[in-house]
Design a protein around this motif. Structure first.
Motif, short mmCIF file in Angstrom:
data_model
loop_
_atom_site.label_atom_id
_atom_site.label_comp_id
_atom_site.label_asym_id
_atom_site.label_seq_id
_atom_site.Cartn_x
_atom_site.Cartn_y
_atom_site.Cartn_z
N VAL A 108 0.84 -1.21 0.00
CA VAL A 108 0.00 0.00 0.00
C VAL A 108 0.87 1.25 0.00
CG1 VAL A 108 -1.75 1.30 1.27
CG2 VAL A 108 -1.90 -1.20 1.14
N ALA A 109 1.92 1.26 0.80
CA ALA A 109 2.82 2.42 0.83
C ALA A 109 3.40 2.69 -0.55
CB ALA A 109 3.94 2.19 1.84
N HIS A 110 3.77 1.63 -1.25
CA HIS A 110 4.30 1.80 -2.61
C HIS A 110 3.23 2.39 -3.53
CE1 HIS A 110 6.65 1.01 -6.22
NE2 HIS A 110 5.59 0.39 -6.74
N GLU A 111 2.00 1.89 -3.41
CA GLU A 111 0.91 2.37 -4.26
C GLU A 111 0.63 3.85 -4.07
OE1 GLU A 111 -2.43 -0.05 -3.39
OE2 GLU A 111 -1.70 -1.81 -4.49
N VAL A 112 0.75 4.33 -2.83
CA VAL A 112 0.39 5.72 -2.54
C VAL A 112 1.61 6.64 -2.47
CG1 VAL A 112 -1.67 4.96 -1.30
CG2 VAL A 112 0.43 5.47 -0.01
N GLY A 113 2.80 6.09 -2.73
CA GLY A 113 4.01 6.90 -2.69
C GLY A 113 4.39 7.33 -1.30
N GLY A 114 4.09 6.49 -0.31
CA GLY A 114 4.36 6.84 1.07
C GLY A 114 5.40 5.95 1.71
N ASP A 115 5.32 5.81 3.02
CA ASP A 115 6.21 4.97 3.81
C ASP A 115 5.38 3.99 4.61
OD1 ASP A 115 9.01 6.15 3.46
OD2 ASP A 115 7.85 7.93 3.99
N HIS A 116 6.05 3.05 5.24
CA HIS A 116 5.31 2.11 6.07
C HIS A 116 6.05 1.83 7.37
CE1 HIS A 116 8.17 -0.81 4.40
NE2 HIS A 116 7.83 -1.62 5.39
N LEU A 117 5.27 1.48 8.36
CA LEU A 117 5.77 1.05 9.66
C LEU A 117 5.08 -0.26 10.01
CD1 LEU A 117 5.56 4.41 11.64
CD2 LEU A 117 7.66 3.28 10.90
N VAL A 118 5.78 -1.10 10.76
CA VAL A 118 5.22 -2.39 11.14
C VAL A 118 5.24 -2.53 12.66
CG1 VAL A 118 5.40 -4.90 10.91
CG2 VAL A 118 6.04 -3.41 9.00
N ALA A 119 4.08 -2.83 13.23
CA ALA A 119 3.99 -3.04 14.67
C ALA A 119 2.69 -3.74 14.99
CB ALA A 119 4.06 -1.70 15.42
N ASP A 120 2.70 -4.48 16.08
CA ASP A 120 1.49 -5.06 16.65
C ASP A 120 0.96 -4.05 17.66
OD1 ASP A 120 -0.49 -6.44 17.95
OD2 ASP A 120 0.75 -8.18 18.47
N LEU A 121 -0.18 -3.46 17.38
CA LEU A 121 -0.70 -2.40 18.24
C LEU A 121 -1.20 -2.91 19.58
CD1 LEU A 121 -2.52 -0.04 15.71
CD2 LEU A 121 -0.21 0.14 16.66
N ALA A 122 -1.22 -4.21 19.77
CA ALA A 122 -1.53 -4.75 21.09
C ALA A 122 -0.31 -4.73 22.00
CB ALA A 122 -2.06 -6.18 20.97
N ASP A 123 0.85 -4.42 21.43
CA ASP A 123 2.11 -4.44 22.16
C ASP A 123 2.58 -3.01 22.44
OD1 ASP A 123 4.65 -4.88 23.15
OD2 ASP A 123 5.50 -5.54 21.23
N ARG A 124 2.46 -2.59 23.69
CA ARG A 124 2.83 -1.22 24.05
C ARG A 124 4.30 -0.93 23.75
NH1 ARG A 124 2.26 1.48 30.12
NH2 ARG A 124 3.47 3.36 29.68
N ALA A 125 5.17 -1.87 24.05
CA ALA A 125 6.59 -1.67 23.79
C ALA A 125 6.85 -1.51 22.30
CB ALA A 125 7.40 -2.83 24.35
N GLY A 126 6.11 -2.25 21.50
CA GLY A 126 6.26 -2.13 20.06
C GLY A 126 5.86 -0.77 19.54
N ILE A 127 4.81 -0.21 20.10
CA ILE A 127 4.38 1.13 19.71
C ILE A 127 5.45 2.15 20.11
CG2 ILE A 127 2.68 2.96 20.13
CD1 ILE A 127 0.60 0.73 20.52
N GLU A 128 5.95 2.03 21.33
CA GLU A 128 6.95 2.99 21.81
C GLU A 128 8.25 2.91 21.01
OE1 GLU A 128 7.10 1.94 25.93
OE2 GLU A 128 5.34 3.16 26.45
N ALA A 129 8.54 1.74 20.44
CA ALA A 129 9.77 1.57 19.67
C ALA A 129 9.70 2.20 18.28
CB ALA A 129 10.09 0.08 19.54
N LEU A 130 8.53 2.65 17.86
CA LEU A 130 8.38 3.22 16.53
C LEU A 130 9.03 4.60 16.40
CD1 LEU A 130 4.64 2.29 15.79
CD2 LEU A 130 6.68 1.28 14.74
N GLY A 131 9.27 5.25 17.52
CA GLY A 131 9.88 6.58 17.47
C GLY A 131 8.92 7.68 17.07
N LEU A 132 7.65 7.47 17.36
CA LEU A 132 6.65 8.48 17.00
C LEU A 132 6.87 9.76 17.80
CD1 LEU A 132 3.44 6.27 16.83
CD2 LEU A 132 5.00 6.90 14.98
N GLY A 133 6.81 10.88 17.12
CA GLY A 133 7.03 12.16 17.75
C GLY A 133 8.48 12.60 17.74
N THR A 134 9.38 11.68 17.40
CA THR A 134 10.81 12.02 17.33
C THR A 134 11.30 11.80 15.90
OG1 THR A 134 11.35 9.78 18.12
CG2 THR A 134 11.26 11.55 19.76
N THR A 135 11.63 10.55 15.57
CA THR A 135 12.05 10.27 14.19
C THR A 135 10.88 10.20 13.23
OG1 THR A 135 12.04 7.90 14.62
CG2 THR A 135 14.13 9.06 14.94
#
Length: 270
Positions: free
Chosen positions: A64-91
């Motif tokens: 989908v990211a390729h189709e829309v010319g965007g980027d992608h991130l992968v995480a299980d949103l049931a995993d709090r640590a996984g969400i925090e590891a995404l670097g949202l708000g910083t990178t």
């Protein structure tokens, strides 16, 4: 949890030369690899936004990211640590957050698996809180932000056998209102979109579950169960939901906040 992108993600500066409504904005769409999320990603990209597709399915998210010319991130949103590891708000920064990811489980309360109940709440209520918490400082600093939660008619009404889903969506409605109040003087809006049954893999999966629960043929589920309380006897299309999400992110919506937009074919009108 894995995180993959095609390059550094930064909030883009608005381009005054572009006529597209969301040119220069960056939108993070959860559950963006299929169904409503995919339709939202496609629509926001068409309106000029740089879209970051967040999903646990890396292959589909990349596609989908390729189709829309965007980027992608992968995480299980049931995993709090996984969400925090995404670097949202910083990178990873975003001007627009669309909380769409979710899943369903159908069972009477006395048979409902507690772990599944908790997982549904993690994905559909805790994750939207965590994602907003991470991205809000950047939105506040920029003086502009849009948060749209894909809720449901089940955020306003209940159905038997859906205790986790219904309670999570009711909670999401409340969270959205709090975010709206807190962001009101900072240029950030928060609203919910509440469709009835949408033509998605999640709903298609429910048909078999409902058939087993009610003891009827799968062919009868759509008319006799899913759409029994709906005046407009058809499923909502994902593109219809995406259009409403795009409107709430677009121009002229500064005063639309803390609202819940029903598109349920008249279900809640009855």
């Amino acid at each position: 949890m894995a995180c993959a992108t095609r390059g550094p993600l930064r909030s883009r500066t608005m381009s005054s030369s572009s006529t597209r409504a969301l040119a220069g904005r960056t939108a993070l769409v959860t559950g963006g690899a299929s169904g409503i999320g995919r339709a939202v990603a496609t629509r926001l990209a068409a309106d000029g936004a740089h879209v970051v597709v967040l999903d646990r399915d890396e292959t589909a998210a990349k596609e989908v990211a390729h189709e829309v010319g965007g980027d992608h991130l992968v995480a299980d949103l049931a995993d709090r640590a996984g969400i925090e590891a995404l670097g949202l708000g910083t990178t990873v920064r975003a001007d627009i957050l669309v909380n769409n990811a979710g899943f369903q489980h159908v069972a009477p309360v006395e048979e409902f698996d507690p772990d599944t109940f908790e997982a549904i709440h993690r994905v559909m209520l805790q994750a939207p809180f965590l994602l907003a918490r991470a991205l809000l400082p950047g939105m506040y600093a920029a003086g502009w932000g849009r948060i749209v939660h894909v809720s449901s008619a089940h955020g306003h009404r209940a159905s038997a056998y859906k205790s986790a889903y219904v309670s999570a969506k009711h909670g999401l409605e409340g969270l959205s209102k709090v975010l709206a109040l807190e962001g009101a003087d900072k240029g950030v809006t928060s609203n919910t979109v509440c469709p009835g049954y949408v033509r998605t893999p999640l709903v298609e999966g429910q048909i078999a579950d409902q058939a087993a629960t009610h003891g009827i043929a799968e062919s009868d589920v759509l008319q006799d169960v899913l759409l029994a309380r709906t005046a407009v006897k058809r499923l909502v299309e994902p593109e219809e939901v995406a259009a409403l999400v795009a409107f709430l992110c677009g121009p002229g919506t500064d005063s639309i906040t803390g609202t819940s937009h029903l598109m349920d074919g008249g279900w809640t009108a009855a």
